[in-house]
Design a protein around this motif. Structure first.
Motif, mmCIF file in Angstrom:
data_model
loop_
_atom_site.group_PDB
_atom_site.id
_atom_site.type_symbol
_atom_site.label_atom_id
_atom_site.label_comp_id
_atom_site.label_asym_id
_atom_site.label_seq_id
_atom_site.Cartn_x
_atom_site.Cartn_y
_atom_site.Cartn_z
ATOM 1 N N GLU A 38 0.812 -1.218 0.000
ATOM 2 C CA GLU A 38 0.000 0.000 0.000
ATOM 3 C C GLU A 38 0.848 1.272 0.000
ATOM 4 O OE1 GLU A 38 -0.697 0.047 4.866
ATOM 5 O OE2 GLU A 38 -2.377 -0.286 3.515
ATOM 6 N N THR A 39 2.085 1.176 0.470
ATOM 7 C CA THR A 39 2.975 2.346 0.518
ATOM 8 C C THR A 39 3.895 2.425 -0.683
ATOM 9 O OG1 THR A 39 2.974 2.256 2.940
ATOM 10 C CG2 THR A 39 4.713 3.563 1.885
ATOM 11 N N PHE A 40 4.485 1.301 -1.082
ATOM 12 C CA PHE A 40 5.555 1.302 -2.068
ATOM 13 C C PHE A 40 5.150 0.772 -3.437
ATOM 14 C CE2 PHE A 40 7.548 1.075 2.130
ATOM 15 C CZ PHE A 40 8.392 2.171 2.062
ATOM 16 N N GLY A 41 3.935 0.239 -3.572
ATOM 17 C CA GLY A 41 3.513 -0.317 -4.850
ATOM 18 C C GLY A 41 3.970 -1.762 -5.000
ATOM 19 N N LYS A 42 4.251 -2.185 -6.223
ATOM 20 C CA LYS A 42 4.674 -3.566 -6.464
ATOM 21 C C LYS A 42 6.093 -3.781 -5.938
ATOM 22 C CE LYS A 42 1.854 -4.415 -10.594
ATOM 23 N NZ LYS A 42 0.897 -5.286 -9.884
ATOM 24 N N LYS A 80 13.326 -0.866 -7.445
ATOM 25 C CA LYS A 80 13.377 0.429 -6.769
ATOM 26 C C LYS A 80 12.328 0.507 -5.658
ATOM 27 C CE LYS A 80 14.015 4.173 -9.245
ATOM 28 N NZ LYS A 80 13.871 5.169 -10.345
ATOM 29 N N ASN A 81 11.136 -0.014 -5.931
ATOM 30 C CA ASN A 81 10.096 -0.054 -4.901
ATOM 31 C C ASN A 81 10.513 -0.959 -3.747
ATOM 32 O OD1 ASN A 81 8.551 1.548 -6.579
ATOM 33 N ND2 ASN A 81 7.196 -0.094 -7.239
ATOM 34 N N THR A 82 11.081 -2.114 -4.102
ATOM 35 C CA THR A 82 11.516 -3.081 -3.091
ATOM 36 C C THR A 82 12.637 -2.499 -2.245
ATOM 37 O OG1 THR A 82 10.941 -4.890 -4.604
ATOM 38 C CG2 THR A 82 12.322 -5.439 -2.721
ATOM 39 N N ARG A 83 13.566 -1.822 -2.889
ATOM 40 C CA ARG A 83 14.678 -1.192 -2.164
ATOM 41 C C ARG A 83 14.152 -0.169 -1.158
ATOM 42 N NH1 ARG A 83 20.177 -0.375 -3.157
ATOM 43 N NH2 ARG A 83 21.022 1.517 -2.185
ATOM 44 N N ALA A 84 13.187 0.642 -1.595
ATOM 45 C CA ALA A 84 12.606 1.628 -0.681
ATOM 46 C C ALA A 84 11.939 0.936 0.510
ATOM 47 C CB ALA A 84 11.593 2.495 -1.429
ATOM 48 N N PHE A 85 11.277 -0.186 0.244
ATOM 49 C CA PHE A 85 10.633 -0.946 1.324
ATOM 50 C C PHE A 85 11.655 -1.511 2.301
ATOM 51 C CE2 PHE A 85 9.732 -5.264 2.799
ATOM 52 C CZ PHE A 85 8.680 -5.014 3.676
ATOM 53 N N VAL A 86 12.689 -2.201 1.792
ATOM 54 C CA VAL A 86 13.619 -2.892 2.695
ATOM 55 C C VAL A 86 14.495 -1.918 3.471
ATOM 56 C CG1 VAL A 86 13.615 -4.976 1.274
ATOM 57 C CG2 VAL A 86 15.441 -3.296 0.971
ATOM 58 N N SER A 136 13.320 0.734 4.856
ATOM 59 C CA SER A 136 12.351 1.492 5.650
ATOM 60 C C SER A 136 11.956 0.681 6.876
ATOM 61 C CB SER A 136 11.096 1.798 4.818
ATOM 62 O OG SER A 136 10.245 0.654 4.748
ATOM 63 N N LYS A 137 11.247 1.320 7.785
ATOM 64 C CA LYS A 137 10.836 0.643 9.016
ATOM 65 C C LYS A 137 9.729 -0.374 8.781
ATOM 66 C CE LYS A 137 12.419 4.308 12.085
ATOM 67 N NZ LYS A 137 12.054 5.326 13.099
ATOM 68 N N LYS A 138 9.213 -0.452 7.554
ATOM 69 C CA LYS A 138 8.251 -1.515 7.241
ATOM 70 C C LYS A 138 8.941 -2.873 7.121
ATOM 71 C CE LYS A 138 4.429 -1.073 5.080
ATOM 72 N NZ LYS A 138 3.357 -0.911 4.062
ATOM 73 N N TYR A 196 14.954 -3.806 9.579
ATOM 74 C CA TYR A 196 15.642 -2.533 9.353
ATOM 75 C C TYR A 196 15.674 -1.791 10.679
ATOM 76 C CZ TYR A 196 16.724 2.181 7.753
ATOM 77 O OH TYR A 196 17.305 3.408 7.597
ATOM 78 N N PHE A 197 16.874 -1.359 11.092
ATOM 79 C CA PHE A 197 17.033 -0.710 12.387
ATOM 80 C C PHE A 197 17.762 0.616 12.241
ATOM 81 C CE2 PHE A 197 17.447 -5.387 13.145
ATOM 82 C CZ PHE A 197 16.204 -5.571 13.758
ATOM 83 N N GLU A 198 17.410 1.562 13.093
ATOM 84 C CA GLU A 198 18.083 2.851 13.143
ATOM 85 C C GLU A 198 18.455 3.164 14.585
ATOM 86 O OE1 GLU A 198 15.880 6.022 11.396
ATOM 87 O OE2 GLU A 198 15.802 5.115 9.406
ATOM 88 N N GLY A 199 19.624 3.778 14.775
ATOM 89 C CA GLY A 199 20.056 4.166 16.108
ATOM 90 C C GLY A 199 20.971 5.356 16.054
ATOM 91 N N ALA A 200 21.632 5.632 17.163
ATOM 92 C CA ALA A 200 22.489 6.808 17.267
ATOM 93 C C ALA A 200 23.741 6.698 16.408
ATOM 94 C CB ALA A 200 22.879 7.022 18.725
ATOM 95 N N SER A 201 24.197 5.462 16.148
ATOM 96 C CA SER A 201 25.473 5.280 15.440
ATOM 97 C C SER A 201 25.350 4.617 14.077
ATOM 98 C CB SER A 201 26.432 4.436 16.298
ATOM 99 O OG SER A 201 26.671 5.056 17.541
ATOM 100 N N ALA A 202 24.240 3.945 13.824
ATOM 101 C CA ALA A 202 24.123 3.192 12.566
ATOM 102 C C ALA A 202 22.664 3.005 12.199
ATOM 103 C CB ALA A 202 24.799 1.828 12.695
#
Length: 222
Positions: A72-76, A116-122, A124-126, A130-136
């Motif tokens: 629903e966010t990134f398409g196919k 490109k759609n798949t890359r945007a998905f992977v 992302s937090k969906k 996929y993790f985000e923090g102070a250093s990485a």
């Protein structure tokens, strides 16, 4: 029946949720094309070359029919795993073959719309890994603790990046998360680069070297 190969385990050795692992089938498709060319030209076995191409076509049809999902966010986008019965596992794992690595594996180009759609998905937090923090920030794996990003996936993110500037950024992010060791690791805790798994991980070190070579326009032949 899907036409694809069935897998019990992912490249990271973790058990598959659903048996049809899409990145592995994509990698198999690429290799079967190499095999067919070798069998035809060098081994002079046209029958076996024909069988390799037929298997490749079956796998490709299976990917097209069962491996693409409408998000629903990134398409196919490409699913990570499916059972061929309408169930999908939407994620990506740090280990290769992965969905992020598809252009590096020569399955498709960086500009392929579904990639490109798949890359945007992977990235992302969906993507649950996929993790985000102070250093990485980046893709981890159920093979390592939560909120650990893999150096392999960061190298692949750079190798498949659309611009040289992004490749440069990935090199610096990898250097900044070596925990003062001068080496690449398996997983790095996103809030503290001195907390990691595997002080020496040859695969990750090799991938870092390949990214640097790629940035310098020295391509590794495949």
């Amino acid at each position: 029946y899907t036409g694809m190969t069935w897998s019990g385990f992912r490249p990271s050795d973790d058990a598959c949720k659903y048996g049809y692992l899409i990145p592995s089938n994509m990698f198999a498709s690429v290799v079967l094309d190499y095999m067919a060319e070798f069998l035809e030209k060098d081994f002079q076995d046209p029958q076996m070359a024909k069988e390799a191409k037929e298997l490749q076509a079956e796998i490709q049809e299976g990917i097209r029919k069962y491996g693409i999902v409408e998000d629903e966010t990134f398409g196919k986008i490409y699913a990570y795993e499916t059972d061929g019965l309408g169930n999908y596992n939407l994620m990506d794992d740090a280990n290769v073959p992965s969905l992020l690595s598809l252009p590096w594996l020569a399955y498709c180009g960086k500009d392929d719309p579904i990639y490109k759609n798949t890359r945007a998905f992977v990235l992302s937090k969906k993507n649950p890994y996929y993790f985000e923090g102070a250093s990485a920030k980046g893709i981890g794996s159920p093979h390592t603790p939560v909120r650990y990003v893999w150096h392999i996936s960061k190298a692949i993110e750079g190798l498949t990046a659309p611009t040289k500037e992004e490749k440069h950024q990935m090199i610096h992010e990898l250097m900044a998360t070596d925990g003062g060791t001068g080496l690449m690791h398996e997983g790095v805790f996103v809030d503290d680069p001195t907390v990691y798994t595997r002080e020496w991980f040859s695969w990750a070190n090799a991938m870092f070297c390949e990214l640097v070579l790629d940035y310098c326009d020295i391509r590794v032949a495949r």
